[in-house]
Design a protein around this motif. Sequence first.
Motif, PDB file in Angstrom:
ATOM      1  N   GLU A 319      -1.807  -9.943 -30.328  1.00  0.00           N
ATOM      2  CA  GLU A 319      -2.737 -11.422 -30.592  1.00  0.00           C
ATOM      3  C   GLU A 319      -2.184 -12.709 -29.872  1.00  0.00           C
ATOM      4  O   GLU A 319      -2.624 -13.699 -28.875  1.00  0.00           O
ATOM      5  N   ALA A 322      -2.437 -12.267 -26.226  1.00  0.00           N
ATOM      6  CA  ALA A 322      -3.457 -12.984 -26.115  1.00  0.00           C
ATOM      7  C   ALA A 322      -4.208 -14.069 -26.366  1.00  0.00           C
ATOM      8  O   ALA A 322      -4.886 -14.846 -25.267  1.00  0.00           O
ATOM      9  N   SER A 323      -2.832 -14.840 -27.627  1.00  0.00           N
ATOM     10  CA  SER A 323      -3.422 -16.370 -27.102  1.00  0.00           C
ATOM     11  C   SER A 323      -2.762 -16.995 -26.281  1.00  0.00           C
ATOM     12  O   SER A 323      -3.336 -18.492 -25.582  1.00  0.00           O
ATOM     13  N   ALA A 326      -4.815 -16.965 -23.486  1.00  0.00           N
ATOM     14  CA  ALA A 326      -5.657 -17.557 -23.925  1.00  0.00           C
ATOM     15  C   ALA A 326      -6.013 -18.542 -23.640  1.00  0.00           C
ATOM     16  O   ALA A 326      -6.175 -20.100 -22.612  1.00  0.00           O
ATOM     17  N   ARG A 327      -4.563 -19.693 -23.887  1.00  0.00           N
ATOM     18  CA  ARG A 327      -3.917 -21.143 -23.726  1.00  0.00           C
ATOM     19  C   ARG A 327      -3.959 -21.559 -22.645  1.00  0.00           C
ATOM     20  O   ARG A 327      -4.414 -22.163 -21.967  1.00  0.00           O
ATOM     21  N   ASN A 329      -4.940 -19.513 -19.388  1.00  0.00           N
ATOM     22  CA  ASN A 329      -6.366 -20.009 -19.366  1.00  0.00           C
ATOM     23  C   ASN A 329      -7.369 -20.544 -19.567  1.00  0.00           C
ATOM     24  O   ASN A 329      -7.828 -21.524 -18.464  1.00  0.00           O
ATOM     25  N   ALA A 330      -7.236 -21.267 -20.524  1.00  0.00           N
ATOM     26  CA  ALA A 330      -8.146 -22.371 -21.300  1.00  0.00           C
ATOM     27  C   ALA A 330      -7.620 -23.569 -20.693  1.00  0.00           C
ATOM     28  O   ALA A 330      -8.409 -24.845 -20.310  1.00  0.00           O
ATOM     29  N   ALA A 431     -10.103 -19.924 -32.053  1.00  0.00           N
ATOM     30  CA  ALA A 431      -9.688 -20.755 -30.689  1.00  0.00           C
ATOM     31  C   ALA A 431     -11.225 -21.840 -30.336  1.00  0.00           C
ATOM     32  O   ALA A 431     -10.459 -22.564 -29.519  1.00  0.00           O
ATOM     33  N   GLU A 432     -12.073 -21.023 -30.472  1.00  0.00           N
ATOM     34  CA  GLU A 432     -13.165 -21.699 -29.645  1.00  0.00           C
ATOM     35  C   GLU A 432     -13.067 -23.216 -30.152  1.00  0.00           C
ATOM     36  O   GLU A 432     -13.511 -24.213 -29.271  1.00  0.00           O
TER      37      GLU A 432
END
Length: 907
Positions: A319, A322-323, A326-327, A329-330, A431-432
């Motif tokens: 995670e 992934a975080s 994701a961060r 990509n975000a 996260a969203e």
Amino acid sequence: MLVPPAHGWSDPLSLIAAGGDAFGERLDLIQPHGWLLVLNAQDRRLIQAGTNLPLLLGCPVDEALGRPVADLLGPLAARALDRAIAQAGADAIGPIPLRLDRGGQRRRLIAHGQWDESGLILELEAAPPLGDAGMQTAGFGTAIRRYRHIASVTDLAQAVTQDMRRLTGYDRALFVRMPEGGDIQVLAAAAAPGQSEPGSALGFVPLRPLETSLLELNRARLVYDMQAEPVSLVPATNPVTGRHLDLSRVSLRHPTLLFQRHGQRRQVRGVLAVTLLVGGRLWGYLWCESAEPHAVTPSVRALCEALGEIVAAQIATLEERASIAARTNAARGLTRLSHLLRQGAQLTDGLAAAQTVIGELLPHSAMVAGIEGSHWATHELPPLPHWLDRLIDESTARRDGITWRPGMLGIDVPDGHLVLLREADAGWSHAELELAQELHHLLAERQAEIYRRRTEQQLHVMANFDRVTGLPNRTHVLQALQQALGVETEVAITVVGLDRFRAVKAALGEAEADALLAAVAKRLRECVPAGDLLGRIDTGEFAILSFEEAAERTDDLAHSVRDALRAPLAVAGREMFVTASLGLVPGTAGGTDAAALLRDAEIASAEAEAAGGGGRRVFDADMRARLTQRHVIYDRLRQAIYFTNGVHPVFQPIVRLSDGELTGFEALARWTDPEHGPIPPNTFIAVAEETGLIVPLGNHILVQSCRQIARWNRGRADNPLYISVNLSPYQLDPSRLDIVRWVTGVMDMTECRPEWLRLEITESGLIGQGGEAVAILQGLRDLGIQLAIDDFGTGYSSLAYLQNLPVDTIKIDRSFVTAMARDDKGKALVSAILHIAGIMEFGVVAEGVETEAQEALLRQLGCERAQGYLFAKPLEAEMATALVHHAIGMPGPIKAETRSLRAGRWF
């Protein structure tokens, strides 16, 4: 939905210790496949036990209570227990292998326990057959090595369920995920050969705080048989504490009702639940189930517990990866979003451009926005207020800048809102929500940037454009002119000044004057070529900068401007006509100062207006010199009046023609500047009238004249002289001066008697003051002062107006005196003036008498008094004083002294 604890309970452990909850559930029961003993902490005597103890010891519970553990389990087991207690820490002990010999039977047991205030809580379970532990440990090590290389939670869930099912021997194993605020998810499942795949989350519901706390305390929770009758404790309350025994950490504890319902819905009896704690939070659990009762040994449970911790650690790692991804990509998405939001002049334009990126960051089915009164949506949707009303609800959660509920996410924007919609009331992850807050900040920053740019544009317009006409203002025109000069571009400057605009503005008022300016600006736009710059530079002035072939086009431009303004202008429902005076600087070759060049064009325009208006003047250096001279005269004249007494009166004698006697003087202002010498009266009087200095100048001359006549008349009580002083029309203006009060004060201050003072005013000055003049003159007349009309015959007053004026004397203008000696018409005209004066009982003084012939003719026509160069030029005070003294007691009608005076003795 989570079931909250019963009212009055805030800690799940206190609920457990109470032995029940608000639903009547018993939490002090144990499962029947093992045995529970509670030993006194000091002497190891049995103080509490499960009712199934006879199955292990062969004696009733009542007989076993109070006996030492060595009597119950045998000395070997007691010594093993003592060694384990001595080696254990302050809390838990075991697992301890024990051998129990009873009735010729040997039973192998596994014991483990923990201390609490009730004593030593000891759990006993049957030991597994020898030889299994090694195989299980080897398989466990292989699984751990494999887990380290798995790259996703889904793949990890698949591997773990397979290993758990083989390790425990249950029919099925499931990997259960408990998302925050969402439904239970089964990520993977494995079944034994011949068993059906448990592919759904049937029977799983979100846990209550009670079950969550119990799972966190018991990392590997075994239920041998969901349908087995539970075993109670004897006695029901602990003798030491007097309360129900706290079984929250006891492996043999009977399952809660919620746990039992899980099993009933899934139609299973044997269950093993292994907790997955990630980041100190219950992330999920491994669920193993069998249709029949099934148990695993404590050692297997220990392996499962260790496996759960390893899997939880791997989940945390995955995670975190992934975080991070994701961060990353975000962050990239937010960077793209920040760029896209800057497209368009409005924030809704940026939202339309960034719609795809917003969908990638925050997946949604529809989006609706309302910002600064504008509405935008991705689909045909109800307006924004409909969705905002739905967001105002008790179930709506709020955080800085965002509000949300299942299926809806509201993002605050300055002066507006953005709402994202999801189908089926889907929830929003942590996260969203963080991304939504980032979007809120981006939108706020972009809107602030829009506000800033809009404000900058407004400030730019305010600083560079005229509010009334919308044309470039003086600052803008000067900047454009300076830029052209900087690149040596030839520019012609034309200033269009509306004639008498200040008076027009005073007559129309502010609003209509502005409307007139706007109409003029519209006309000028239509006639000014596209390549030229038109601006408004002052109250009633416009400027035109001509760039291409500028000098050659000036004449055509002037004609175009005149033609444009020749037609009437529609203002406030009526037609108005205006004229304009044009000032032109035809070329700027060699010029570097934009302000000076524009000022030159304004000077030329002012000269054109001063010449009557409606014309055109091309600037030359003499214009600036004259204007500069006027300003210099104004400054030095002001200083001369107020500070240096540089302005003083001179006195021109007034003679009685019948006998040549001196009757008085006319006071005339003279100014000698220390640097420039004598300044002609027609020069500084004109400047004084233009600038308003005429009032203090006239007052100054009046004071000096009254003081002088008071000196001369001392000792002349029988034959006093009088002094005539000119009044400016400005001195009769009540808004500038209360002339009656002022003259009264001057006479008191200088000891001048009213009959010694005569005040003169021109016909044009009287007409300019309107009806107020008569009242003011009457006030002066009431003081005893005589009044005279100066330059009579040169104005526009009628005889009807003249007869209403409270005057005593008329002064014939020098132009008539000069003309009467040339022809009979001039003589007849002077005769008519004298005849009118006789009828109206006015005294008469002829001005500008320069020859004896003029004197003789005036005497012949019956003129009373005269003044002029024939008698004397205006004299300084010392010479006038000498003349006064010489004339005292002069006998006869025409004396020698008088003749000598005429001959220029006093010139």
